[in-house]
Write a protein that holds these residues in place. Structure first.
Motif, PDB file in Angstrom:
ATOM      1  N   TYR A 357     -34.453 -16.297 -15.071  1.00 35.42           N
ATOM      2  CA  TYR A 357     -33.602 -16.646 -13.604  1.00 35.42           C
ATOM      3  C   TYR A 357     -34.407 -16.108 -12.367  1.00 35.42           C
ATOM      4  O   TYR A 357     -34.883 -15.016 -12.419  1.00 35.42           O
ATOM      5  CB  TYR A 357     -32.324 -15.996 -13.959  1.00 35.42           C
ATOM      6  CG  TYR A 357     -31.432 -16.397 -12.860  1.00 35.42           C
ATOM      7  CD1 TYR A 357     -30.819 -17.648 -12.587  1.00 35.42           C
ATOM      8  CD2 TYR A 357     -31.082 -15.230 -11.896  1.00 35.42           C
ATOM      9  CE1 TYR A 357     -29.820 -17.895 -11.715  1.00 35.42           C
ATOM     10  CE2 TYR A 357     -30.118 -15.506 -10.880  1.00 35.42           C
ATOM     11  CZ  TYR A 357     -29.680 -16.840 -10.799  1.00 35.42           C
ATOM     12  OH  TYR A 357     -28.752 -17.307  -9.736  1.00 35.42           O
ATOM     13  N   PHE A 358     -34.431 -17.047 -11.398  1.00 34.96           N
ATOM     14  CA  PHE A 358     -34.869 -16.555 -10.010  1.00 34.96           C
ATOM     15  C   PHE A 358     -33.741 -16.293  -9.156  1.00 34.96           C
ATOM     16  O   PHE A 358     -32.955 -17.391  -8.818  1.00 34.96           O
ATOM     17  CB  PHE A 358     -35.798 -17.628  -9.560  1.00 34.96           C
ATOM     18  CG  PHE A 358     -36.951 -17.697 -10.116  1.00 34.96           C
ATOM     19  CD1 PHE A 358     -38.023 -17.010  -9.888  1.00 34.96           C
ATOM     20  CD2 PHE A 358     -37.320 -18.455 -11.424  1.00 34.96           C
ATOM     21  CE1 PHE A 358     -39.496 -16.906 -10.565  1.00 34.96           C
ATOM     22  CE2 PHE A 358     -38.298 -18.506 -12.233  1.00 34.96           C
ATOM     23  CZ  PHE A 358     -39.516 -17.906 -11.678  1.00 34.96           C
ATOM     24  N   PRO A 359     -33.402 -15.079  -8.790  1.00 29.77           N
ATOM     25  CA  PRO A 359     -32.144 -14.835  -8.079  1.00 29.77           C
ATOM     26  C   PRO A 359     -32.189 -15.180  -6.589  1.00 29.77           C
ATOM     27  O   PRO A 359     -31.073 -14.804  -5.882  1.00 29.77           O
ATOM     28  CB  PRO A 359     -31.872 -13.286  -8.372  1.00 29.77           C
ATOM     29  CG  PRO A 359     -33.319 -12.771  -8.551  1.00 29.77           C
ATOM     30  CD  PRO A 359     -33.951 -14.036  -9.042  1.00 29.77           C
ATOM     31  N   SER A 360     -33.227 -15.382  -6.017  1.00 27.44           N
ATOM     32  CA  SER A 360     -33.447 -15.348  -4.648  1.00 27.44           C
ATOM     33  C   SER A 360     -33.248 -16.861  -4.204  1.00 27.44           C
ATOM     34  O   SER A 360     -32.849 -17.758  -4.900  1.00 27.44           O
ATOM     35  CB  SER A 360     -34.827 -15.090  -4.222  1.00 27.44           C
ATOM     36  OG  SER A 360     -35.179 -13.748  -4.645  1.00 27.44           O
ATOM     37  N   THR A 361     -33.388 -17.060  -2.802  1.00 25.34           N
ATOM     38  CA  THR A 361     -33.188 -18.404  -2.301  1.00 25.34           C
ATOM     39  C   THR A 361     -34.198 -19.345  -2.842  1.00 25.34           C
ATOM     40  O   THR A 361     -35.587 -19.060  -3.326  1.00 25.34           O
ATOM     41  CB  THR A 361     -33.293 -18.433  -0.699  1.00 25.34           C
ATOM     42  OG1 THR A 361     -34.651 -17.888  -0.414  1.00 25.34           O
ATOM     43  CG2 THR A 361     -32.280 -17.371  -0.138  1.00 25.34           C
ATOM     44  N   TRP A 362     -34.081 -20.641  -2.470  1.00 25.41           N
ATOM     45  CA  TRP A 362     -35.218 -21.662  -3.039  1.00 25.41           C
ATOM     46  C   TRP A 362     -36.526 -21.131  -2.406  1.00 25.41           C
ATOM     47  O   TRP A 362     -37.511 -21.387  -3.057  1.00 25.41           O
ATOM     48  CB  TRP A 362     -34.750 -23.103  -2.439  1.00 25.41           C
ATOM     49  CG  TRP A 362     -35.543 -24.142  -2.894  1.00 25.41           C
ATOM     50  CD1 TRP A 362     -35.585 -24.963  -4.180  1.00 25.41           C
ATOM     51  CD2 TRP A 362     -36.716 -24.612  -2.023  1.00 25.41           C
ATOM     52  NE1 TRP A 362     -36.624 -25.845  -4.172  1.00 25.41           N
ATOM     53  CE2 TRP A 362     -37.470 -25.716  -2.936  1.00 25.41           C
ATOM     54  CE3 TRP A 362     -37.439 -24.647  -1.132  1.00 25.41           C
ATOM     55  CZ2 TRP A 362     -38.228 -26.545  -2.517  1.00 25.41           C
ATOM     56  CZ3 TRP A 362     -38.440 -25.191  -0.684  1.00 25.41           C
ATOM     57  CH2 TRP A 362     -39.086 -26.338  -1.220  1.00 25.41           C
ATOM     58  N   GLY A 363     -36.484 -21.105  -1.122  1.00 23.02           N
ATOM     59  CA  GLY A 363     -37.850 -20.844  -0.384  1.00 23.02           C
ATOM     60  C   GLY A 363     -38.649 -19.816  -0.964  1.00 23.02           C
ATOM     61  O   GLY A 363     -39.820 -19.682  -1.475  1.00 23.02           O
ATOM     62  N   GLU A 364     -37.813 -18.728  -1.253  1.00 21.68           N
ATOM     63  CA  GLU A 364     -38.350 -17.195  -1.842  1.00 21.68           C
ATOM     64  C   GLU A 364     -38.590 -17.652  -3.158  1.00 21.68           C
ATOM     65  O   GLU A 364     -39.914 -17.095  -3.865  1.00 21.68           O
ATOM     66  CB  GLU A 364     -37.597 -16.166  -1.603  1.00 21.68           C
ATOM     67  CG  GLU A 364     -38.057 -14.699  -2.195  1.00 21.68           C
ATOM     68  CD  GLU A 364     -39.278 -14.495  -1.803  1.00 21.68           C
ATOM     69  OE1 GLU A 364     -39.836 -13.690  -2.755  1.00 21.68           O
ATOM     70  OE2 GLU A 364     -39.597 -14.316  -0.810  1.00 21.68           O
ATOM     71  N   SER A 365     -37.938 -18.375  -4.115  1.00 22.46           N
ATOM     72  CA  SER A 365     -38.375 -18.499  -5.286  1.00 22.46           C
ATOM     73  C   SER A 365     -39.359 -19.411  -5.532  1.00 22.46           C
ATOM     74  O   SER A 365     -40.347 -19.026  -6.478  1.00 22.46           O
ATOM     75  CB  SER A 365     -36.887 -19.334  -6.124  1.00 22.46           C
ATOM     76  OG  SER A 365     -35.985 -18.478  -6.165  1.00 22.46           O
ATOM     77  N   MET A 366     -39.428 -20.412  -4.726  1.00 25.70           N
ATOM     78  CA  MET A 366     -40.636 -21.207  -4.928  1.00 25.70           C
ATOM     79  C   MET A 366     -41.933 -20.356  -4.410  1.00 25.70           C
ATOM     80  O   MET A 366     -43.174 -20.759  -4.830  1.00 25.70           O
ATOM     81  CB  MET A 366     -40.541 -22.413  -4.004  1.00 25.70           C
ATOM     82  CG  MET A 366     -39.429 -23.559  -4.203  1.00 25.70           C
ATOM     83  SD  MET A 366     -39.709 -24.109  -6.002  1.00 25.70           S
ATOM     84  CE  MET A 366     -41.110 -25.370  -5.751  1.00 25.70           C
ATOM     85  N   ARG A 367     -41.860 -19.483  -3.507  1.00 25.38           N
ATOM     86  CA  ARG A 367     -43.178 -18.642  -3.178  1.00 25.38           C
ATOM     87  C   ARG A 367     -43.411 -17.836  -4.450  1.00 25.38           C
ATOM     88  O   ARG A 367     -44.818 -17.909  -4.796  1.00 25.38           O
ATOM     89  CB  ARG A 367     -42.588 -17.550  -2.026  1.00 25.38           C
ATOM     90  CG  ARG A 367     -43.866 -16.888  -1.691  1.00 25.38           C
ATOM     91  CD  ARG A 367     -43.540 -15.785  -0.481  1.00 25.38           C
ATOM     92  NE  ARG A 367     -42.517 -14.599  -1.437  1.00 25.38           N
ATOM     93  CZ  ARG A 367     -43.351 -13.689  -2.250  1.00 25.38           C
ATOM     94  NH1 ARG A 367     -44.424 -13.580  -2.388  1.00 25.38           N
ATOM     95  NH2 ARG A 367     -42.479 -12.728  -2.736  1.00 25.38           N
ATOM     96  N   GLN A 368     -42.657 -17.340  -5.091  1.00 27.78           N
ATOM     97  CA  GLN A 368     -42.694 -16.441  -6.244  1.00 27.78           C
ATOM     98  C   GLN A 368     -43.589 -17.395  -7.390  1.00 27.78           C
ATOM     99  O   GLN A 368     -44.493 -17.073  -8.000  1.00 27.78           O
ATOM    100  CB  GLN A 368     -41.786 -15.755  -6.961  1.00 27.78           C
ATOM    101  CG  GLN A 368     -41.112 -14.936  -5.860  1.00 27.78           C
ATOM    102  CD  GLN A 368     -39.793 -13.972  -6.454  1.00 27.78           C
ATOM    103  OE1 GLN A 368     -39.531 -13.877  -7.725  1.00 27.78           O
ATOM    104  NE2 GLN A 368     -39.032 -13.688  -5.493  1.00 27.78           N
ATOM    105  N   ILE A 369     -42.867 -18.548  -7.693  1.00 27.56           N
ATOM    106  CA  ILE A 369     -43.278 -19.582  -8.726  1.00 27.56           C
ATOM    107  C   ILE A 369     -44.710 -20.306  -8.375  1.00 27.56           C
ATOM    108  O   ILE A 369     -45.663 -20.217  -9.278  1.00 27.56           O
ATOM    109  CB  ILE A 369     -42.250 -20.617  -8.817  1.00 27.56           C
ATOM    110  CG1 ILE A 369     -41.083 -20.106  -9.546  1.00 27.56           C
ATOM    111  CG2 ILE A 369     -42.683 -21.772  -9.959  1.00 27.56           C
ATOM    112  CD1 ILE A 369     -39.753 -21.102  -9.399  1.00 27.56           C
TER     113      ILE A 369
END
Length: 402
Positions: A357-369
Motif C-alpha cells: 500500500y502507498f499511503p501518500s498522495t498520487w504525486g508522491e506515490s508516483m514519485r516513489q514508484i
C-alpha cells in the motif's frame, strides 16, 4: 531455503529490497532518508505485509550510517544511488551534483567488504558526458581499498586507480565487476525500462558471474499478436475489435518470411496484461474496493508525452520530478484519449505486490514508484547472485572436507 545476509542503501519505496528478500536475502539494515518513502514501508509493516515485516529501517542520511553497528559478514550490499545527477530528464550535473552518492556506496563496500554488491542506476550514467566518471565508478568498485586522498579530485583519483590496475596482477584484493544495460521488459516486467545494473563479486571467491539471459522478447509478442492471435484470444478480444497489423510489421514479415520466433521465448508483457483485470477507476463503486485505485482527473497529451498504449509494455514510468506533472504516467486509449494511471496500476507496472500500500498522495506515490526498481527484475538478478554464492560456499565446503 537458508537466508543470506544483506544490507541496502537508498531503499526508497522498497522495490529492490523486496526482490532481494524474495530471492533469499535477509536485510540486516535498510537506509533511506526520505520520510515519505520510510512512511510507506512503515505503513506496510503496520498493516502486517509479510515481505517487509522484519525489515530494520533506518531513516537517516547514508553518510551518517555507522557500519560498525552491523554484525557479521554481509553477503550482499545493494542499492540505487540517487539517479537525478545522471538522469536524461534531470539537470545532468553528474559528479558535480551534491546528490551524487556513489562515494558513499564506495565507503560501504570498503567498510563492509561484502561477498557481492548490486547497484542500479539510470541509463544516463553511461552517456557520453559521463563515460569517464562511469569508468571511475567501475575502477573504484574494482579496487575499493585504493581510497581517494584528502582534497583529491575524482579525475586525479581515476589516474591513480588506472596506474594501480596496471601494476597489480593479484585480483584477490578487490572485486570482479560487470555491468549491463537491461530492459525490464526483457525479464517479464510490463514496462520498457532501461537501467544500468552493476554487480561485483569479491575476487577471493573466484566466482564467474554473468547477468541472467532475457526471458521475454518483443519478437514473441509480435508473433502472439499478429501471427497466431493468441494474445487477443487470451484477452477475449474478438477479431472484429482487434487493431490491424501495423504496416511496418507486415512489411517485415513479408521480407523475412514467417518463422517460429514465438516458440523460443515468452512475449513481452503489456499494459493490458498487467491491469486489464482491474475495474475502470472512473467506476468509483468497484474501484473503491481496490487499494490505491483512485481516478485522477486532468490528464492530457503534449509533445513527447503521449502515454502508454494498451497493447505494448508501458513506457518508462517517471518519478514526476521534471516536466509537466504526470509526464508519461498515463494510459493511452485507441481513440486518442488519455488518463493517468492510478497508483495501483503504476505499482503493477513496477511489479509491486497488490497488498503493498502507498499511503501518500498520487504525486508522491508516483514519485516513489517511478524511482523504484521493478520487484520482479530485482528478484531475478538477486536470485542469480544468491545461486552463485551458494555454489561458492558448497565448493569451499567440499575443498575443506577433502
Amino acid at each position: 531455503m537458508s537466508k543470506f545476509k544483506s544490507l541496502e542503501l537508498f531503499t526508497g519505496a522498497g522495490g529492490l529490497a523486496m526482490g532481494c528478500d524474495r530471492a533469499g536475502f535477509q536485510h540486516q539494515a535498510l537506509v533511506e532518508r526520505d520520510k515519505h518513502s520510510c512512511n510507506t514501508i512503515r505503513e506496510n509493516q503496520r498493516r502486517g505485509m509479510r515481505l517487509v515485516s522484519d525489515w530494520y529501517l533506518h531513516q537517516m542520511d547514508v553518510a551518517d550510517f555507522d557500519y560498525s553497528d552491523v554484525r557479521g559478514e554481509i553477503d550482499l550490499l545493494a542499492g540505487g544511488p540517487p539517479c537525478q545527477p545522471f538522469s536524461i530528464g534531470g539537470n545532468h550535473h553528474g559528479y558535480l551534483d551534491k546528490r551524487d552518492m556513489f562515494p558513499e556506496f564506495f565507503r560501504a563496500v570498503r567498510e563492509l567488504n561484502p561477498q557481492a554488491f548490486l547497484i542500479e542506476n539510470v541509463r544516463g550514467l553511461v552517456r557520453r558526458n559521463f563515460i569517464n566518471y562511469f569508468q571511475y565508478i567501475l575502477l573504484q568498485l574494482n579496487y575499493p581499498e585504493v581510497q581517494p586522498k584528502a582534497d583529491e579530485s575524482w579525475a586525479d583519483h581515476l589516474v591513480r586507480l588506472e596506474q594501480y590496475q596496471h601494476s597489480h596482477t593479484n585480483d584477490e584484493l578487490g572485486y570482479r565487476v560487470t555491468w549491463q544495460l537491461l530492459n525490464a521488459a526483457d525479464y517479464g516486467v510490463p514496462q520498457k525500462r532501461e537501467r544500468v545494473f552493476i554487480v561485483g563479486l569479491r575476487s577471493d571467491l573466484q566466482a564467474k558471474w554473468s547477468f541472467p539471459e532475457p526471458t521475454h522478447t518483443e519478437e514473441a509478442l509480435i508473433w502472439h499478436k499478429w501471427i497466431t492471435g493468441e494474445y487477443w484470444e487470451r484477452h477475449g478480444i474478438a477479431k472484429l475489435y482487434r487493431p490491424e497489423m501495423p504496416t511496418k510489421i507486415r512489411d517485415r514479415y513479408q521480407r523475412k518470411g514467417a518463422s517460429l520466433i514465438g516458440s523460443i521465448t515468452s512475449p513481452w508483457l503489456t499494459v493490458r496484461d498487467a491491469i486489464a483485470d482491474l475495474p475502470p477507476p472512473e467506476n468509483s463503486i468497484l474501484a473503491a474496493e481496490i487499494p490505491n485505485h483512485i481516478y485522477i482527473p486532468g490528464a492530457r497529451s503534449y509533445p513527447g508525452h503521449t502515454g502508454s498504449p494498451w497493447d505494448e509494455p508501458a513506457k518508462t514510468l517517471k518519478a514526476g520530478v521534471h516536466g509537466v506533472p504526470g509526464g508519461e504516467n498515463m494510459l493511452a486509449f485507441p481513440d486518442g484519449q488519455v488518463r493517468y494511471f492510478t497508483v495501483r496500476e503504476a505499482a503493477r507496472l513496477q511489479t509491486f505486490p497488490d497488498d503493498y500500500y502507498f499511503p501518500s498522495t498520487w504525486g508522491e506515490s508516483m514519485r516513489q514508484i517511478g524511482n523504484a526498481v521493478p520487484v520482479n527484475l530485482a528478484y531475478i538478478i538477486a536470485t542469480s547472485i544468491r545461486t552463485h554464492l551458494q555454489e561458492v560456499q558448497s565448493s569451499l565446503k567440499i575443498e575443506t572436507a577433502v
